[in-house]
Design a protein around this motif. Structure first.
Motif, PDB file in Angstrom:
ATOM      1  N   MET A 122     -69.524 -76.358  20.981  1.00  0.00           N
ATOM      2  CA  MET A 122     -68.201 -76.197  21.580  1.00  0.00           C
ATOM      3  C   MET A 122     -67.442 -75.123  20.802  1.00  0.00           C
ATOM      4  SD  MET A 122     -68.517 -78.253  24.033  1.00  0.00           S
ATOM      5  CE  MET A 122     -66.997 -78.783  24.767  1.00  0.00           C
ATOM      6  N   THR A 181     -65.171 -71.015  21.248  1.00  0.00           N
ATOM      7  CA  THR A 181     -64.382 -70.161  22.143  1.00  0.00           C
ATOM      8  C   THR A 181     -64.969 -68.752  22.234  1.00  0.00           C
ATOM      9  OG1 THR A 181     -62.870 -69.579  20.347  1.00  0.00           O
ATOM     10  CG2 THR A 181     -62.233 -71.436  21.772  1.00  0.00           C
ATOM     11  N   THR A 217     -63.496 -67.982  25.830  1.00  0.00           N
ATOM     12  CA  THR A 217     -62.796 -68.986  26.620  1.00  0.00           C
ATOM     13  C   THR A 217     -61.535 -69.388  25.873  1.00  0.00           C
ATOM     14  OG1 THR A 217     -64.175 -70.718  25.625  1.00  0.00           O
ATOM     15  CG2 THR A 217     -64.819 -69.939  27.824  1.00  0.00           C
ATOM     16  N   SER A 269     -69.145 -72.005  31.354  1.00  0.00           N
ATOM     17  CA  SER A 269     -68.713 -72.785  30.195  1.00  0.00           C
ATOM     18  C   SER A 269     -68.076 -74.081  30.672  1.00  0.00           C
ATOM     19  CB  SER A 269     -67.699 -72.010  29.354  1.00  0.00           C
ATOM     20  OG  SER A 269     -68.324 -70.941  28.679  1.00  0.00           O
ATOM     21  N   ARG A 270     -68.398 -75.175  29.986  1.00  0.00           N
ATOM     22  CA  ARG A 270     -67.873 -76.509  30.313  1.00  0.00           C
ATOM     23  C   ARG A 270     -67.166 -77.044  29.072  1.00  0.00           C
ATOM     24  NH1 ARG A 270     -69.631 -79.877  34.431  1.00  0.00           N
ATOM     25  NH2 ARG A 270     -71.477 -78.567  34.663  1.00  0.00           N
ATOM     26  N   ASP A 271     -65.925 -77.539  29.251  1.00  0.00           N
ATOM     27  CA  ASP A 271     -65.173 -78.070  28.109  1.00  0.00           C
ATOM     28  C   ASP A 271     -65.563 -79.517  27.811  1.00  0.00           C
ATOM     29  OD1 ASP A 271     -63.783 -79.683  29.960  1.00  0.00           O
ATOM     30  OD2 ASP A 271     -61.964 -78.474  29.903  1.00  0.00           O
ATOM     31  N   GLU A 311     -60.468 -72.372  25.453  1.00  0.00           N
ATOM     32  CA  GLU A 311     -60.652 -73.651  24.777  1.00  0.00           C
ATOM     33  C   GLU A 311     -62.124 -73.815  24.428  1.00  0.00           C
ATOM     34  OE1 GLU A 311     -60.314 -77.297  27.162  1.00  0.00           O
ATOM     35  OE2 GLU A 311     -60.282 -76.042  28.953  1.00  0.00           O
ATOM     36  N   ALA A 312     -62.400 -74.654  23.475  1.00  0.00           N
ATOM     37  CA  ALA A 312     -63.779 -74.879  23.053  1.00  0.00           C
ATOM     38  C   ALA A 312     -64.606 -75.389  24.232  1.00  0.00           C
ATOM     39  CB  ALA A 312     -63.816 -75.884  21.914  1.00  0.00           C
ATOM     40  N   SER A 313     -65.761 -74.764  24.419  1.00  0.00           N
ATOM     41  CA  SER A 313     -66.635 -75.130  25.528  1.00  0.00           C
ATOM     42  C   SER A 313     -68.054 -74.663  25.229  1.00  0.00           C
ATOM     43  CB  SER A 313     -66.118 -74.537  26.840  1.00  0.00           C
ATOM     44  OG  SER A 313     -65.851 -73.167  26.720  1.00  0.00           O
ATOM     45  N   PRO A 329     -62.048 -74.359  31.515  1.00  0.00           N
ATOM     46  CA  PRO A 329     -61.753 -73.265  30.586  1.00  0.00           C
ATOM     47  C   PRO A 329     -61.497 -71.966  31.354  1.00  0.00           C
ATOM     48  CG  PRO A 329     -63.801 -74.383  29.996  1.00  0.00           C
ATOM     49  CD  PRO A 329     -63.382 -74.912  31.322  1.00  0.00           C
ATOM     50  N   ASP A 345     -57.624 -84.313  31.012  1.00  0.00           N
ATOM     51  CA  ASP A 345     -57.842 -82.876  31.131  1.00  0.00           C
ATOM     52  C   ASP A 345     -58.642 -82.610  32.405  1.00  0.00           C
ATOM     53  OD1 ASP A 345     -58.555 -80.211  30.940  1.00  0.00           O
ATOM     54  OD2 ASP A 345     -59.613 -80.405  29.048  1.00  0.00           O
TER      55      ASP A 345
END
Length: 174
Positions: free
Chosen positions: A129, A131, A103, A152-154, A105-107, A82, A78
């Motif tokens: 984590m 959304t 977001t 935000s960081r995934d 995706e979860a982050s 996000p 990946d």
């Protein structure tokens, strides 16, 4: 990722496994001579795509049996950050505000804020984590324009940061 192998035994079996060889795409990958019988498999070890895993179990007398092949897939890493959307400030008072965003995706969640686009302040990193994100700002100057951006960081450590946004706190109460 780690691949574990479990031997299905019937009530009549009295065979003790003394070793297991893991074959990936027909090549010996790992030999294990004691439980747990497992082998690490990761994208770094294999090319992206589908691979065949087979397990050869053997006993102390040299009897062996090869398992049916199992297909495993290695996905590309990946590398996409996000996507941040719906950034908004709410519950604005003379000294506080709530910042919310979503977001794709979860982050994790963090807000940088200050009186200029240099910000200078940030909320504590919320490592949950999720959304749907929300962070409270406090200790703000009354009747003042404040700048902020969300970050935000995934799970793969891809960081996204929003553009600059602003809000103005209400005037101080007399």
């Amino acid at each position: 990722n780690t691949v574990f192998w479990t031997m299905a035994a019937s009530a009549n079996d009295n065979i003790t496994v003394s070793g297991v060889d893991f074959y990936i795409d027909g090549l010996l990958s790992t030999t294990r001579t004691s439980p747990p019988y497992s082998t690490p498999v990761s994208a770094g070890d294999l090319s992206i795509g589908s691979h065949k895993l087979e397990v050869l179990a053997y006993d102390a007398a040299g009897n062996s049996r090869l398992s049916a092949p199992v297909n495993i897939s290695i996905a590309p890493p990946d590398t996409t950050a996000p996507i941040i959307s719906g950034v908004a400030a709410s519950n604005i008072t003379n000294a506080a505000a709530t910042i919310a965003w979503t977001t794709n995706e979860a982050s994790d969640s963090q807000v940088e804020y200050g009186l200029t686009t240099a910000y200078g302040n940030s909320t504590a990193l919320n490592a949950a984590m999720v959304t749907a994100h929300s962070a409270g700002l406090s200790g703000l100057a009354a009747g003042t324009l404040h700048h902020y951006r969300v970050k935000s960081r995934d799970a793969a450590s891809n960081l996204a940061a929003s553009v600059d946004y602003t809000f103005t706190t209400s005037a101080a109460l007399n």
